[in-house]
Design a protein around this motif. Structure first.
Motif, PDB file in Angstrom:
ATOM      1  N   GLN A 260       7.090  -2.110 -10.002  1.00 52.45           N
ATOM      2  CA  GLN A 260       8.048  -1.349  -9.190  1.00 52.45           C
ATOM      3  C   GLN A 260       7.899  -1.672  -7.706  1.00 52.45           C
ATOM      4  N   ARG A 261       6.646  -1.822  -7.261  1.00 52.48           N
ATOM      5  CA  ARG A 261       6.409  -2.176  -5.861  1.00 52.48           C
ATOM      6  C   ARG A 261       7.033  -3.534  -5.568  1.00 52.48           C
TER       7      ARG A 261
ATOM      8  N   GLU B 154       0.819  -1.219   0.000  1.00 52.27           N
ATOM      9  CA  GLU B 154       0.000   0.000   0.000  1.00 52.27           C
ATOM     10  C   GLU B 154       0.841   1.253   0.000  1.00 52.27           C
ATOM     11  N   ALA B 155       1.907   1.221   0.841  1.00 53.11           N
ATOM     12  CA  ALA B 155       2.757   2.406   0.913  1.00 53.11           C
ATOM     13  C   ALA B 155       3.369   2.684  -0.457  1.00 53.11           C
ATOM     14  N   GLY B 156       3.778   1.620  -1.139  1.00 50.21           N
ATOM     15  CA  GLY B 156       4.321   1.785  -2.482  1.00 50.21           C
ATOM     16  C   GLY B 156       3.275   2.321  -3.445  1.00 50.21           C
ATOM     17  N   ALA B 157       2.073   1.773  -3.337  1.00 46.43           N
ATOM     18  CA  ALA B 157       0.991   2.209  -4.213  1.00 46.43           C
ATOM     19  C   ALA B 157       0.681   3.680  -3.991  1.00 46.43           C
ATOM     20  N   ALA B 158       0.649   4.100  -2.724  1.00 49.23           N
ATOM     21  CA  ALA B 158       0.294   5.479  -2.416  1.00 49.23           C
ATOM     22  C   ALA B 158       1.303   6.471  -2.979  1.00 49.23           C
ATOM     23  N   LEU B 159       2.515   5.995  -3.284  1.00 52.72           N
ATOM     24  CA  LEU B 159       3.521   6.886  -3.869  1.00 52.72           C
ATOM     25  C   LEU B 159       3.468   6.877  -5.390  1.00 52.72           C
ATOM     26  N   GLY B 160       2.567   6.066  -5.967  1.00 56.04           N
ATOM     27  CA  GLY B 160       2.455   6.025  -7.417  1.00 56.04           C
ATOM     28  C   GLY B 160       3.346   5.003  -8.083  1.00 56.04           C
ATOM     29  N   LEU B 161       3.987   4.134  -7.303  1.00 60.58           N
ATOM     30  CA  LEU B 161       4.794   3.076  -7.909  1.00 60.58           C
ATOM     31  C   LEU B 161       3.871   2.082  -8.613  1.00 60.58           C
ATOM     32  N   THR B 162       4.306   1.573  -9.770  1.00 57.84           N
ATOM     33  CA  THR B 162       3.502   0.562 -10.448  1.00 57.84           C
ATOM     34  C   THR B 162       3.638  -0.768  -9.711  1.00 57.84           C
TER      35      THR B 162
END
Ligand SMILES: Nc1ncnc2c1ncn2[C@@H]1O[C@H](COP(=O)(O)OP(=O)(O)O)[C@@H](O)[C@H]1O
Ligand SMILES: [Mg+2]
Lengths: 216, 223, 243
Positions: free
Chosen positions: A129-130, A118-126
């Motif tokens: 990439q996550r 989620e933290a990765g997603a919230a930064l816009g990582l695909t």
């Protein structure tokens, strides 16, 4: 003919233990590649793949390694594949390791907190990439200690290949014991060599465990 | 491939297989029982303040966990006679296996004992439970629940590990494969059949252990 | 045009209706404090806004992008909407600096140097310039949360979502995190924050949205709403939090 244990007997055991180490290394590498496939099949969201992996793991973990060794040793020649004790040992141990490593790595991957996704997603990582920058690096760190710990198990497991006639540390001890009639000293010596290898590995594993930065 | 698998050639040996199963189960249960006793004493020794006991237990656990079972068995069966201790294969197998599993059991039991929290004992007493009731419901029950899964999988590992004592000539299940092979010259079939028999046994025990866990710990969590 | 426009959204988890026909707008520069009992749907509402949760019906438009449309590139939206969580969720395998530079390099495709410059600025802004090389497990909860804020701000978002970001902190660490939020408020950042810090809501937020059982039960200017609640539900909620 009874004789004393000499320095060259010790050298003989140490030389044979190179095969113990080689076998364990081959099994962890080949088993590792297969194990990665097992872990992936186990976690992809495709039920038949999960079942296949679970069945495979149960089959391997539910039968004795000794049986697996003999099945490969006697089974492959029936298919026209001529193999010796070395190939059968390497193959059986690799297959065996793949089930255990697959489970260790699945556990490592799933023990990374879902909040990290989620933290990765919230930064816009695909998604990719996550997976590669956030989840996998942590899973790898988490898995290092148990993987090294399992390598120690593998070193001990290689002793069973003596029973299909592969000359590694244990088989060499049997031979030496028969030649010298000093079973206690010879097997004691073998135990010490195993101890040195395994104890170093378990210490290493504990050390690695302590310096893991990862969220579980 | 022109090999004909002939599993029916093994049919006359059903009796041997059943005897092998019986001996394997006997070995497994006997070893587990002895290993639990050894494990309990070693766990207590590990946690005691007595330095000698403590170090001795540590050395035992580390020595066993860092060497292969097969070598331990060879030391007991082939090595001890040179000290004048002569054991028959079955006894050597039971002793070797028990010493081996005892080390693993001691680590499991130690974790279980350490999971007991003294504050809960006080809480139990404060609620007016008798010492016996307190022991059963806040010490024994949670501790057994904590160690049960690890001990159950240790049992299954032991069941598989007993196959190794076939190398001492003990006539347990795996040894029967060697025997049948020598009679029928059907090596692959013999080992495959016996290996699958182990699978049936381990799957059966896993199911049984899950059922017991569910009955004892899940269905009546406040027992 | 409002920055956030939520029209009639409905969200359920299985049979549980968590958000029931919510409509809400947030203007640019506005600071909206979302309050309500645990389980009333506050987190879910925030998570719908940056697409971490999908709604069953209704429309959410943020900064001209339709979150609820399958055609929208949701990752591009999340670059513009920063979010900070109660549990910090820093990447534990990376240092503070690399926590901040990761998305800059991967998403913005910035060079190492450019990303590092931004990271230095942002981490200094939350008062942790001396911690750039530290790993998250070497920091206190308050410090970790400030890094999480810096990490989000580094992406230069159009707005920020904060979900109970002080709730996991020891009381003495709450202040340092709220100070960062006040600074952001002064700079005019658009914010939606779920919080139990009523004084903060009263003094810093422009507006308060009170959620109750999946609905927006009250919505009004922060001070007025908190000082003179109109509904008995908000009154009883406030007396429960304040005592
Ligand atoms: N992933 C989920 N799956 C199922 N139910 C959920 C999930 N997330 C939240 N809920 C439920 O939705 C309701 C609202 O949750 P949430 O938005 O977290 O409330 P709040 O943040 O106000 O405490 C709760 O009843 C919660 O149990
Ligand atoms: Mg919440």
């Amino acid at each position: 003919m009874i004789r004393e244990l000499g320095l060259n007997d010790i050298v003989y055991l140490l030389e044979a233990s190179r095969w113990t180490v080689a076998l364990a290394l081959i099994a962890i590498l080949a088993g590792g590649v297969l194990g990665l496939i097992v872990a992936v099949l186990r976690i992809v969201s495709f039920k038949p793949a999960n079942w296949l992996a679970i069945g495979y793991i149960n089959l391997i973990q539910g039968t004795p390694l000794l049986g697996q060794l003999f099945i490969f040793f006697f089974g492959l020649p029936l298919f026209g594949i001529q193999i010796g004790a070395w190939e059968a040992a390497a193959l059986a141990l690799s297959i065996n390791a793949s089930a255990f490593l697959g489970e260790i790595w699945r556990g490592s991957l799933q023990s990374v907190s879902p909040r990290q996704w989620e933290a990765g997603a919230a930064l816009g990582l695909t998604y990719w990439q996550r997976l590669t920058s956030v989840i996998l690096p942590q899973a790898v760190r988490i898995s290092i200690a148990p993987t090294v710990g399992y390598l120690m198990q593998l070193v001990k497991d290689t002793s069973l290949t003596a029973l299909i006639g592969f000359i590694e540390l244990t088989r060499a001890s049997q031979i030496l014991s028969a030649a010298t009639f000093k079973p206690l000293q010879v097997y004691g010596l073998a135990a010490i060599v195993y101890f040195v290898i395994c104890f170093s590995l378990s210490r290493l594993s504990e050390h690695l465990e302590k310096r893991t930065h990862a969220a579980r | 491939m022109n090999y004909n698998f002939r599993f029916n050639a093994l049919a006359p040996y059903t009796g041997e297989i059943l005897r092998g199963i019986s001996l394997t189960l006997q070995l497994t249960c006997l070893t587990m029982a002895i290993a639990l006793v050894i494990g309990l004493f070693m766990a207590l020794a590990r946690m005691s303040d007595n330095r000698v006991l403590n170090v001795a237990a540590r050395v035992y656990v580390e020595a066993i966990r860092n060497t292969p079972l097969l070598v331990q068995l060879f030391i007991v069966f082939f090595g001890l006679p040179s000290l004048g201790i002569r054991l028959d294969a079955y006894l050597a197998a039971v002793i070797g296996l028990s010493i081996n599993v005892g080390a693993y059991a001691s680590e499991i039991l130690r974790a279980g004992i350490q999971s007991i929290r003294p504050s809960q004992v006080e809480a139990g007493r404060a609620l007016g439970m008798t010492a016996g009731q307190t022991f059963r419901s806040v010490v024994l029950f949670p501790a057994v629940k904590a160690v049960y899964p690890a001990l159950a999988s240790q049992f299954v590992l032991l069941l598989l590990a007993t196959s190794v004592v076939s190398s001492l000539g003990v006539g347990e299940l795996f040894h029967q494969a060697t025997f049948i092979d020598s009679r029928t010259y059907r090596s692959f079939e013999s080992y495959a059949l016996i290996t699958v028999t182990y699978l049936v046994l381990t799957l059966g025990f896993r199911a049984l252990f899950s059922l017991v866990y569910w009955l004892v710990f899940v269905r009546r969590p406040r027992a | 045009m409002p920055l956030v426009e939520i029209t009639d959204i409905h969200k359920s988890f299985g049979k549980v209706d968590v958000l029931k026909n919510i409509s809400l707008t947030v203007e640019k520069g506005e600071i909206v404090s979302v309050i309500g009992r645990s389980g009333s749907g506050k987190s879910t509402l925030l998570r719908c806004i940056n697409g971490l949760e999908r709604v069953q019906s209704g429309r959410i438009v943020v900064d001209g992008m339709e979150v609820t449309s399958p055609a929208t590139n949701i990752n591009a939206l999340r670059e513009r909407v920063g979010m900070v969580f109660q549990s910090y969720n820093l990447f534990p395998h990376l240092t503070v600096e690399r926590n901040v530079t990761l998305a800059l390099k991967k998403v913005r495709r910035m060079s190492n140097d450019a990303a590092r410059d931004i990271a230095r600025t942002m981490v200094a802004k939350v008062g942790l310039a001396d911690k750039l090389g530290a790993y998250p497990d070497e920091l206190s909860g308050g410090q970790q949360q400030r890094v999480a804020i810096a990490r989000s701000l580094a992406m230069q978002p159009t707005m920020m979502l904060f979900d109970e970001i002080t709730s996991a902190l020891d009381p003495e660490l709450v202040g340092e995190v709220l100070k960062v939020l006040e600074e952001l408020a002064r700079e005019g950042m658009t914010m939606m924050l779920v919080t139990h810090e009523m004084n903060f809501a009263k003094n810093v937020a422009d507006r308060v949205v009170f959620m109750h059982q999946g609905n927006v039960h009250e919505d009004g200017p922060a001070r007025d709403t908190l000082i003179e609640p109109r509904t008995p539900e908000l009154r009883s909620f406030l007396s429960a939090v304040l005592h």
